[in-house]
Design an enzyme around this catalytic site. Structure first.
Site, mmCIF file in Angstrom:
data_model
loop_
_atom_site.group_PDB
_atom_site.id
_atom_site.type_symbol
_atom_site.label_atom_id
_atom_site.label_comp_id
_atom_site.label_asym_id
_atom_site.label_seq_id
_atom_site.Cartn_x
_atom_site.Cartn_y
_atom_site.Cartn_z
ATOM 1 N N HIS A 104 1.612 -8.837 4.349
ATOM 2 C CA HIS A 104 1.086 -7.527 4.738
ATOM 3 C C HIS A 104 -0.396 -7.407 4.369
ATOM 4 O O HIS A 104 -1.215 -6.959 5.184
ATOM 5 C CB HIS A 104 1.903 -6.441 4.049
ATOM 6 N N GLU A 105 -0.741 -7.802 3.151
ATOM 7 C CA GLU A 105 -2.128 -7.701 2.700
ATOM 8 C C GLU A 105 -3.035 -8.628 3.505
ATOM 9 O O GLU A 105 -4.165 -8.260 3.854
ATOM 10 C CB GLU A 105 -2.224 -8.017 1.209
ATOM 11 N N HIS A 108 -3.988 -6.998 6.762
ATOM 12 C CA HIS A 108 -5.106 -6.057 6.727
ATOM 13 C C HIS A 108 -6.444 -6.779 6.899
ATOM 14 O O HIS A 108 -7.368 -6.253 7.529
ATOM 15 C CB HIS A 108 -5.103 -5.271 5.415
ATOM 16 N N GLU A 164 -1.307 0.518 8.703
ATOM 17 C CA GLU A 164 -0.187 0.060 7.878
ATOM 18 C C GLU A 164 0.913 -0.547 8.753
ATOM 19 O O GLU A 164 1.458 -1.608 8.436
ATOM 20 C CB GLU A 164 0.384 1.221 7.052
#
Length: 223
Positions: A104-105, A108, A164
């Site tokens: 997920h990070e 980004h 997100e």
């Protein structure tokens, strides 16, 4: 006021080189303030095992993983490939869940969200400059205290609902392509939901429970 306006314009047009330079300095600042797990420590060995099989780069930049020995539940990534996972997160989550959070990070970064956050954080810091000489680099325009403040803003940044959700889907696709277990995408959000979104490292928009539901739906669709 003229200087602040020029700094804001500079922030809106930060080049990839500027972003990497600021990320390098921000990451180094946070590393200097933190207790980092040694390369052969149990924490570092576990993290190396977790990321094995995941992409080694993001946007062509090599990824550099380290563990901060702290009870905080957090993780983040920057545009220079700096990825940091906190000890509290590793204690709370199993390997698949930690891997999902890292994916997920990385999402980004890959999707440009961290660059936008860098621009916003830099503008806020640069606006307080009394003057900035023409031609100065982004890093040169910041004092050490402002650089530390910038680093904290980046770590604690809140992303939009759209960002997100996009990072969640990026993590799903990343793990799918790497043929890695994706169940952590559901259970990590479930654990966050139990903690309460107001205390979550993730944005509360959308809530963790809804994000877990979305991941379950994607998993079911893949069966």
């Amino acid at each position: 006021m003229v200087s602040a306006g020029a700094s804001a314009l500079k922030a809106a047009t930060l080049s990839d080189a500027d972003v990497k330079d600021l990320s390098d300095k921000s990451c180094a600042t946070l590393d200097g303030q933190s207790s980092i797990a040694a390369a052969k420590s149990p924490e570092a060995r576990r993290l190396a095992k977790i990321v094995k099989g995941m992409p080694a780069t993001v946007n062509g930049v090599p990824l550099d993983y380290k563990v901060y020995l702290t009870k905080d539940v957090n993780a983040w990534a920057m545009g220079n490939g700096c990825v940091r996972v906190y000890g509290g997160l590793m204690k709370l989550m199993n390997d698949n869940e930690v891997r999902a959070v890292i994916g997920h990070e990385i999402g980004h970064v890959a999707l440009g969200h961290t660059k936008s956050t860098m621009q916003t954080a830099y503008a806020a810091s640069a606006a307080r400059q009394v003057a900035a000489s023409a031609g100065n680099s982004a890093v040169a325009a910041l004092s050490n205290s402002q650089l530390g403040e910038l680093a904290e803003k980046l770590v604690n940044a809140q992303f939009s609902q759209v960002q997100e959700s996009a990072a969640d889907d990026y993590a799903f696709d990343l793990l799918t392509a790497a043929k890695l277990n994706r169940n952590g995408l559901v259970s990590s959000f479930e654990k966050q939901a139990k903690l309460g979104d107001e205390n979550s490292m993730f944005s509360s928009h959308p809530p963790s429970s809804e994000r877990a539901k979305h991941m379950r739906e994607r998993l079911a669709a893949k069966k």
